[in-house]
Design a protein around this motif. Sequence first.
Motif, PDB file in Angstrom:
ATOM      1  N   SER A 115     -36.090 -40.635  25.849  1.00 30.83           N
ATOM      2  CA  SER A 115     -35.430 -41.588  26.747  1.00 30.83           C
ATOM      3  C   SER A 115     -34.573 -40.863  27.784  1.00 30.83           C
ATOM      4  O   SER A 115     -34.301 -41.398  28.862  1.00 30.83           O
TER       5      SER A 115
ATOM      6  N   THR B   9     -41.524 -47.879  28.476  1.00 33.52           N
ATOM      7  CA  THR B   9     -40.810 -46.701  28.982  1.00 33.52           C
ATOM      8  C   THR B   9     -41.320 -45.502  28.188  1.00 33.52           C
ATOM      9  O   THR B   9     -41.889 -45.667  27.100  1.00 33.52           O
TER      10      THR B   9
ATOM     11  N   GLN C  43     -39.394 -47.822  35.357  1.00 31.54           N
ATOM     12  CA  GLN C  43     -38.933 -46.864  34.342  1.00 31.54           C
ATOM     13  C   GLN C  43     -40.085 -46.000  33.809  1.00 31.54           C
ATOM     14  O   GLN C  43     -40.209 -45.761  32.622  1.00 31.54           O
TER      15      GLN C  43
END
Length: 270
Positions: free
Chosen positions: A122, A152, A183
Amino acid sequence: MAGSVLKIAGRRLSQHTGSGAPVLLRQVRCGWTRERRLLGPERMFEPKSCTYTYLLGDRESREAVLIDPVLETAQRDAQLVKELGLRLLYAVNTHCHADHITGSGLLRSLLPGCQSVISRLSGAQADWHIEDGDSIQFGRFALETRASPGHTPGCVTFVLNDHSMAFTGDALLIRGCGRTDFQQGCAKTLYHSVHEKIFTLPGNCLIYPAHDYHGLTVSTVEEERTLNPRLTLSCEEFVKVMDKLNLPKPQQIDFAVPANMRCGIQTPPS
């Protein structure tokens, strides 16, 4: 039934005993069985972003985890943890959300000893960066981390160690899935993630998503394998559908994503 309350939510029954502690009832071939050691999932809702937050605890050790907390409802979540006499070990995020600010940073302050958790992929700050295959232990239970990118790059699904339930974040929703148009999303990647990491679970495994916009609460792997209108398509057809969604930009994305890259907020407001 005297002295007890039954709550029916989709396919889940939660029976409250005399001590006030909920007991998970899980459907199996022979009927309903009572899993006495697992407390939860207690499912809480944040209406602005339609986000579900889930609390799981070990009845014996009182250790607990919270999945996908929201900043605006972190105080509520902390209060519930205290009322149930639990010790929150981890506030975990299925991914870096774009529609709300995570409550994990605030919960670290409200409940000392709690650690924030998110996937290493992330790129966000956290106390613990997890990867595919990592196990999040709480008492006798554990959540297996399954990388499920596509919405994502850092999306993960958390699967209870007995494979009775999976917390799928935005990768798999009830009769839907997360969008892939921002994203660094990728529809082809999402399709393979769901089919290879989630649809390979037992058919009666309960699916708990991070969001629902239609009042639904829980599904199963078998239902989504056979009834999900997007993910029953071929990969090529799925990509075409996702490319044509033309969804509006999430209202909070401009401030939610930067805040979530810093784990929300780190200290409670004065």
